[in-house]
Design a protein around this motif. Sequence first.
Motif, PDB file in Angstrom:
ATOM      1  N   UNK A  80       0.851  -1.119   0.136  1.00  0.00           N
ATOM      2  CA  UNK A  80      -0.120  -0.062   0.122  1.00  0.00           C
ATOM      3  C   UNK A  80       0.843   1.233  -0.043  1.00  0.00           C
ATOM      4  N   UNK A  81       1.863   1.461   0.693  1.00  0.00           N
ATOM      5  CA  UNK A  81       2.791   2.398   1.024  1.00  0.00           C
ATOM      6  C   UNK A  81       3.633   2.532  -0.318  1.00  0.00           C
ATOM      7  N   UNK A  82       3.981   1.194  -0.821  1.00  0.00           N
ATOM      8  CA  UNK A  82       5.005   1.389  -1.862  1.00  0.00           C
ATOM      9  C   UNK A  82       4.033   2.047  -3.205  1.00  0.00           C
ATOM     10  N   UNK A  83       2.755   1.448  -3.446  1.00  0.00           N
ATOM     11  CA  UNK A  83       1.954   2.176  -4.343  1.00  0.00           C
ATOM     12  C   UNK A  83       1.632   3.710  -4.327  1.00  0.00           C
ATOM     13  N   UNK A 138      11.546  -1.736   9.317  1.00  0.00           N
ATOM     14  CA  UNK A 138      12.281  -0.491   9.624  1.00  0.00           C
ATOM     15  C   UNK A 138      12.858   0.096   8.609  1.00  0.00           C
ATOM     16  N   UNK A 139      13.905  -0.986   7.893  1.00  0.00           N
ATOM     17  CA  UNK A 139      14.521  -0.452   6.710  1.00  0.00           C
ATOM     18  C   UNK A 139      13.630   0.279   5.504  1.00  0.00           C
ATOM     19  N   UNK A 140      12.642  -0.353   5.293  1.00  0.00           N
ATOM     20  CA  UNK A 140      11.598   0.182   4.319  1.00  0.00           C
ATOM     21  C   UNK A 140      11.022   1.566   4.972  1.00  0.00           C
ATOM     22  N   UNK A 141      10.543   1.288   5.950  1.00  0.00           N
ATOM     23  CA  UNK A 141      10.097   2.452   6.927  1.00  0.00           C
ATOM     24  C   UNK A 141      10.749   3.724   6.869  1.00  0.00           C
ATOM     25  N   UNK A 142      12.241   3.498   6.957  1.00  0.00           N
ATOM     26  CA  UNK A 142      13.292   4.670   6.958  1.00  0.00           C
ATOM     27  C   UNK A 142      13.273   5.292   5.612  1.00  0.00           C
ATOM     28  N   UNK A 143      13.029   4.263   4.539  1.00  0.00           N
ATOM     29  CA  UNK A 143      13.494   4.979   3.182  1.00  0.00           C
ATOM     30  C   UNK A 143      12.072   5.569   2.806  1.00  0.00           C
ATOM     31  N   UNK A 144      11.060   5.241   3.408  1.00  0.00           N
ATOM     32  CA  UNK A 144       9.809   6.135   3.160  1.00  0.00           C
ATOM     33  C   UNK A 144       9.707   7.517   3.720  1.00  0.00           C
ATOM     34  N   UNK A 145      10.425   7.343   5.105  1.00  0.00           N
ATOM     35  CA  UNK A 145      10.681   8.684   5.973  1.00  0.00           C
ATOM     36  C   UNK A 145      11.764   9.616   5.053  1.00  0.00           C
ATOM     37  N   UNK A 146      12.694   9.222   4.526  1.00  0.00           N
ATOM     38  CA  UNK A 146      13.478   9.637   3.887  1.00  0.00           C
ATOM     39  C   UNK A 146      12.775  10.500   2.606  1.00  0.00           C
ATOM     40  N   UNK A 147      12.025  10.003   1.794  1.00  0.00           N
ATOM     41  CA  UNK A 147      11.534  10.455   0.650  1.00  0.00           C
ATOM     42  C   UNK A 147      10.472  11.755   1.275  1.00  0.00           C
ATOM     43  N   UNK A 148       9.800  11.347   2.525  1.00  0.00           N
ATOM     44  CA  UNK A 148       9.119  12.562   3.055  1.00  0.00           C
ATOM     45  C   UNK A 148       9.777  13.471   3.310  1.00  0.00           C
ATOM     46  N   UNK A 149      10.821  13.393   3.908  1.00  0.00           N
ATOM     47  CA  UNK A 149      11.797  14.602   4.313  1.00  0.00           C
ATOM     48  C   UNK A 149      12.276  15.335   3.159  1.00  0.00           C
ATOM     49  N   UNK A 172      19.008  16.191  -6.490  1.00  0.00           N
ATOM     50  CA  UNK A 172      19.743  14.862  -6.298  1.00  0.00           C
ATOM     51  C   UNK A 172      19.512  14.039  -5.316  1.00  0.00           C
ATOM     52  N   UNK A 173      19.528  14.703  -4.067  1.00  0.00           N
ATOM     53  CA  UNK A 173      19.122  14.037  -3.065  1.00  0.00           C
ATOM     54  C   UNK A 173      17.600  13.143  -2.736  1.00  0.00           C
ATOM     55  N   UNK A 174      16.490  13.978  -3.321  1.00  0.00           N
ATOM     56  CA  UNK A 174      15.328  13.730  -3.663  1.00  0.00           C
ATOM     57  C   UNK A 174      15.327  12.379  -4.676  1.00  0.00           C
ATOM     58  N   UNK A 175      16.027  12.493  -5.693  1.00  0.00           N
ATOM     59  CA  UNK A 175      16.023  11.497  -6.701  1.00  0.00           C
ATOM     60  C   UNK A 175      16.654  10.098  -5.901  1.00  0.00           C
ATOM     61  N   UNK A 176      17.635  10.392  -5.161  1.00  0.00           N
ATOM     62  CA  UNK A 176      18.274   9.400  -4.576  1.00  0.00           C
ATOM     63  C   UNK A 176      17.353   8.353  -3.700  1.00  0.00           C
ATOM     64  N   UNK A 177      16.604   9.325  -2.818  1.00  0.00           N
ATOM     65  CA  UNK A 177      15.604   8.726  -1.917  1.00  0.00           C
ATOM     66  C   UNK A 177      14.651   8.010  -2.443  1.00  0.00           C
ATOM     67  N   UNK A 178      14.023   8.438  -3.481  1.00  0.00           N
ATOM     68  CA  UNK A 178      12.923   7.928  -4.340  1.00  0.00           C
ATOM     69  C   UNK A 178      13.513   6.836  -4.939  1.00  0.00           C
ATOM     70  N   UNK A 180      16.112   4.693  -4.224  1.00  0.00           N
ATOM     71  CA  UNK A 180      16.347   3.705  -2.878  1.00  0.00           C
ATOM     72  C   UNK A 180      14.858   3.097  -2.438  1.00  0.00           C
ATOM     73  N   UNK A 181      14.038   3.848  -2.285  1.00  0.00           N
ATOM     74  CA  UNK A 181      12.725   3.440  -1.823  1.00  0.00           C
ATOM     75  C   UNK A 181      11.932   2.656  -2.706  1.00  0.00           C
ATOM     76  N   UNK A 182      12.061   2.934  -4.105  1.00  0.00           N
ATOM     77  CA  UNK A 182      11.330   2.096  -4.889  1.00  0.00           C
ATOM     78  C   UNK A 182      12.045   0.794  -5.100  1.00  0.00           C
ATOM     79  N   UNK A 183      13.439   0.975  -5.105  1.00  0.00           N
ATOM     80  CA  UNK A 183      14.198  -0.122  -5.206  1.00  0.00           C
ATOM     81  C   UNK A 183      13.738  -1.243  -4.083  1.00  0.00           C
ATOM     82  N   UNK A 184      13.584  -0.881  -2.932  1.00  0.00           N
ATOM     83  CA  UNK A 184      13.311  -1.437  -1.616  1.00  0.00           C
ATOM     84  C   UNK A 184      11.797  -2.158  -1.772  1.00  0.00           C
ATOM     85  N   UNK A 185      11.000  -1.242  -2.504  1.00  0.00           N
ATOM     86  CA  UNK A 185       9.718  -1.609  -2.916  1.00  0.00           C
ATOM     87  C   UNK A 185       9.617  -2.823  -3.725  1.00  0.00           C
ATOM     88  N   UNK A 186      10.276  -2.728  -4.647  1.00  0.00           N
ATOM     89  CA  UNK A 186      10.422  -3.810  -5.809  1.00  0.00           C
ATOM     90  C   UNK A 186      10.722  -5.086  -5.352  1.00  0.00           C
TER      91      UNK A 186
END
Length: 189
Positions: A80-83, A138-149, A172-178, A180-186
Amino acid sequence: MLIRHARRLRIGGLLVGSAAAVLAGVVGCTSVTGGEPSANSRDAPAFRTSMSVSASESAASSSARESERQASLTTQAMHDTCETLSTSSADAIDAVNAYVSAFNQATPDIATTEGPAVDALNKSADAVAGSITDAIPDELKAAFKDWVDGAHATARAITGHAGPAEFNQTIQSLNDTRSNALSLCDATY
């Protein structure tokens, strides 16, 4: 008069039938069976072992079903959060790209792209933050929070009219966090 007589006969028949049923039940339940009123000590250990094994298997089965249920809830929460991240961040990136394009071309309508970019970034950040649950690892949660920040930081950079170097670093930081999060989602699919 005939109706009264028929009615009395029906009532009488019901009473006689009911009495016969009660009598049959009482007579049927009065038979005595033979046997001893003590436990069969020879079969008792096997019975106790059987009951212990059955209880143990039931507990294990119940535990396995609960584990499967928890795993299913975790998977659903992650998906759900990945979508939410996938769809809302795509909209935000499109809006930011429109802003960057207008900025790079120094078009007079740059202000018309600034608001939508900021709104899309904040909307995505809020949607992702709102969909994060304790069920997510936790790892995925941290990646989501990185995107939010990162989305909020990029929105602030746009509204604060950050210089090109600072803005590019934020992007660049925003693209990297996105990424990372999408890679973990995949990896969750």
